[in-house]
Design a protein around this motif. Structure first.
Motif, PDB file in Angstrom:
ATOM      1  N   TYR A  65      14.603 -10.036  -0.769  1.00  0.00           N
ATOM      2  CA  TYR A  65      14.054  -9.636  -2.051  1.00  0.00           C
ATOM      3  C   TYR A  65      14.852 -10.372  -3.125  1.00  0.00           C
ATOM      4  O   TYR A  65      15.952 -10.864  -2.863  1.00  0.00           O
ATOM      5  CB  TYR A  65      14.170  -8.115  -2.241  1.00  0.00           C
ATOM      6  CG  TYR A  65      13.318  -7.322  -1.289  1.00  0.00           C
ATOM      7  CD1 TYR A  65      13.641  -7.234   0.065  1.00  0.00           C
ATOM      8  CD2 TYR A  65      12.169  -6.671  -1.722  1.00  0.00           C
ATOM      9  CE1 TYR A  65      12.853  -6.516   0.951  1.00  0.00           C
ATOM     10  CE2 TYR A  65      11.372  -5.942  -0.851  1.00  0.00           C
ATOM     11  CZ  TYR A  65      11.722  -5.875   0.476  1.00  0.00           C
ATOM     12  OH  TYR A  65      10.931  -5.170   1.350  1.00  0.00           O
ATOM     13  N   ARG A  66      14.302 -10.412  -4.333  1.00  0.00           N
ATOM     14  CA  ARG A  66      15.042 -11.048  -5.403  1.00  0.00           C
ATOM     15  C   ARG A  66      14.836 -10.290  -6.717  1.00  0.00           C
ATOM     16  O   ARG A  66      13.817  -9.625  -6.890  1.00  0.00           O
ATOM     17  CB  ARG A  66      14.622 -12.515  -5.569  1.00  0.00           C
ATOM     18  CG  ARG A  66      13.190 -12.732  -6.038  1.00  0.00           C
ATOM     19  CD  ARG A  66      12.850 -14.206  -5.996  1.00  0.00           C
ATOM     20  NE  ARG A  66      11.483 -14.464  -6.459  1.00  0.00           N
ATOM     21  CZ  ARG A  66      10.880 -15.647  -6.402  1.00  0.00           C
ATOM     22  NH1 ARG A  66      11.535 -16.695  -5.892  1.00  0.00           N
ATOM     23  NH2 ARG A  66       9.650 -15.786  -6.856  1.00  0.00           N
ATOM     24  N   GLN A  67      15.819 -10.447  -7.579  1.00  0.00           N
ATOM     25  CA  GLN A  67      15.736  -9.803  -8.893  1.00  0.00           C
ATOM     26  C   GLN A  67      16.234 -10.771  -9.939  1.00  0.00           C
ATOM     27  O   GLN A  67      17.410 -11.172  -9.913  1.00  0.00           O
ATOM     28  CB  GLN A  67      16.550  -8.509  -8.924  1.00  0.00           C
ATOM     29  CG  GLN A  67      16.367  -7.708 -10.197  1.00  0.00           C
ATOM     30  CD  GLN A  67      16.912  -6.298 -10.069  1.00  0.00           C
ATOM     31  OE1 GLN A  67      17.702  -5.983  -9.183  1.00  0.00           O
ATOM     32  NE2 GLN A  67      16.476  -5.421 -10.966  1.00  0.00           N
ATOM     33  N   ALA A  68      15.332 -11.134 -10.837  1.00  0.00           N
ATOM     34  CA  ALA A  68      15.685 -12.004 -11.947  1.00  0.00           C
ATOM     35  C   ALA A  68      16.120 -11.138 -13.136  1.00  0.00           C
ATOM     36  O   ALA A  68      15.753  -9.961 -13.215  1.00  0.00           O
ATOM     37  CB  ALA A  68      14.493 -12.875 -12.330  1.00  0.00           C
ATOM     38  N   TYR A  76      19.341 -12.881  -4.879  1.00  0.00           N
ATOM     39  CA  TYR A  76      18.582 -12.652  -3.658  1.00  0.00           C
ATOM     40  C   TYR A  76      19.316 -11.628  -2.789  1.00  0.00           C
ATOM     41  O   TYR A  76      20.511 -11.795  -2.508  1.00  0.00           O
ATOM     42  CB  TYR A  76      18.382 -13.953  -2.902  1.00  0.00           C
ATOM     43  CG  TYR A  76      17.312 -14.831  -3.521  1.00  0.00           C
ATOM     44  CD1 TYR A  76      17.518 -15.428  -4.770  1.00  0.00           C
ATOM     45  CD2 TYR A  76      16.084 -15.026  -2.898  1.00  0.00           C
ATOM     46  CE1 TYR A  76      16.539 -16.202  -5.365  1.00  0.00           C
ATOM     47  CE2 TYR A  76      15.093 -15.809  -3.479  1.00  0.00           C
ATOM     48  CZ  TYR A  76      15.327 -16.388  -4.713  1.00  0.00           C
ATOM     49  OH  TYR A  76      14.344 -17.155  -5.303  1.00  0.00           O
ATOM     50  N   TYR A  77      18.580 -10.606  -2.373  1.00  0.00           N
ATOM     51  CA  TYR A  77      19.144  -9.518  -1.587  1.00  0.00           C
ATOM     52  C   TYR A  77      18.516  -9.475  -0.199  1.00  0.00           C
ATOM     53  O   TYR A  77      17.302  -9.609  -0.043  1.00  0.00           O
ATOM     54  CB  TYR A  77      18.895  -8.172  -2.263  1.00  0.00           C
ATOM     55  CG  TYR A  77      19.560  -8.003  -3.595  1.00  0.00           C
ATOM     56  CD1 TYR A  77      18.917  -8.349  -4.780  1.00  0.00           C
ATOM     57  CD2 TYR A  77      20.853  -7.475  -3.688  1.00  0.00           C
ATOM     58  CE1 TYR A  77      19.526  -8.196  -6.008  1.00  0.00           C
ATOM     59  CE2 TYR A  77      21.469  -7.307  -4.917  1.00  0.00           C
ATOM     60  CZ  TYR A  77      20.802  -7.672  -6.069  1.00  0.00           C
ATOM     61  OH  TYR A  77      21.411  -7.512  -7.293  1.00  0.00           O
ATOM     62  N   CYS A  78      19.358  -9.266   0.776  1.00  0.00           N
ATOM     63  CA  CYS A  78      18.907  -9.065   2.147  1.00  0.00           C
ATOM     64  C   CYS A  78      18.668  -7.577   2.383  1.00  0.00           C
ATOM     65  O   CYS A  78      19.403  -6.729   1.848  1.00  0.00           O
ATOM     66  CB  CYS A  78      19.993  -9.591   3.094  1.00  0.00           C
ATOM     67  SG  CYS A  78      19.689  -9.325   4.841  1.00  0.00           S
ATOM     68  N   ASN A  79      17.656  -7.271   3.158  1.00  0.00           N
ATOM     69  CA  ASN A  79      17.335  -5.873   3.469  1.00  0.00           C
ATOM     70  C   ASN A  79      17.023  -5.714   4.949  1.00  0.00           C
ATOM     71  O   ASN A  79      16.398  -6.588   5.557  1.00  0.00           O
ATOM     72  CB  ASN A  79      16.133  -5.412   2.640  1.00  0.00           C
ATOM     73  CG  ASN A  79      15.668  -4.021   3.023  1.00  0.00           C
ATOM     74  OD1 ASN A  79      14.802  -3.842   3.880  1.00  0.00           O
ATOM     75  ND2 ASN A  79      16.237  -3.016   2.395  1.00  0.00           N
TER      76      ASN A  79
END
Length: 122
Positions: A37-40, A93-96
């Motif tokens: 996932y990503r967060q701007a 960018y996040y790993c889940n």
């Protein structure tokens, strides 16, 4: 104790490539679906890509044809190959992992890594 450790982020010019890795560590019996996932800045976290234990994948429309998710089940590691990067791909960018079963039988759900910064310059 379980950890998801991401690596591979950095600064790249538009059109370039990066490969992210996320390794799950601990006394793990099985990891189910994994994803990125990503967060701007100023935006909500969004799905980039997911991969099921059996290998089926799903991608956000914005990255289809440019990003490829894969996993190494033996290493409990998921990868994200990012090609043809654009400035709008800039985000953390996040790993889940949606479900991790430990050797003790304990189950951890919806587990997240600490995030890795990807910056794409124009």
């Amino acid at each position: 104790q379980v950890q998801l450790v991401e690596s591979g982020g950095g600064l790249v010019q538009a059109g370039g490539s990066l490969r992210l890795s996320c390794a799950a560590s601990g006394s793990i019996f099985r990891v189910n679906d994994m994803g990125w996932y990503r967060q701007a800045p100023g935006k909500q976290r969004e799905l980039v890509a997911t991969i099921a234990n059996g290998g089926s994948t799903d991608y956000a429309d914005s990255v289809k044809g440019r990003f490829t998710i894969s996993r190494d089940g033996a290493k409990n590691t998921v990868y994200l190959q990012m090609n043809s990067l654009k400035p709008e791909d800039t985000a953390v960018y996040y790993c889940n992992a949606n479900k991790i079963t430990l050797n003790t039988g304990f189950v951890v759900k919806d587990y997240w890594g600490q995030g890795t910064q990807v910056t794409v310059s124009s």
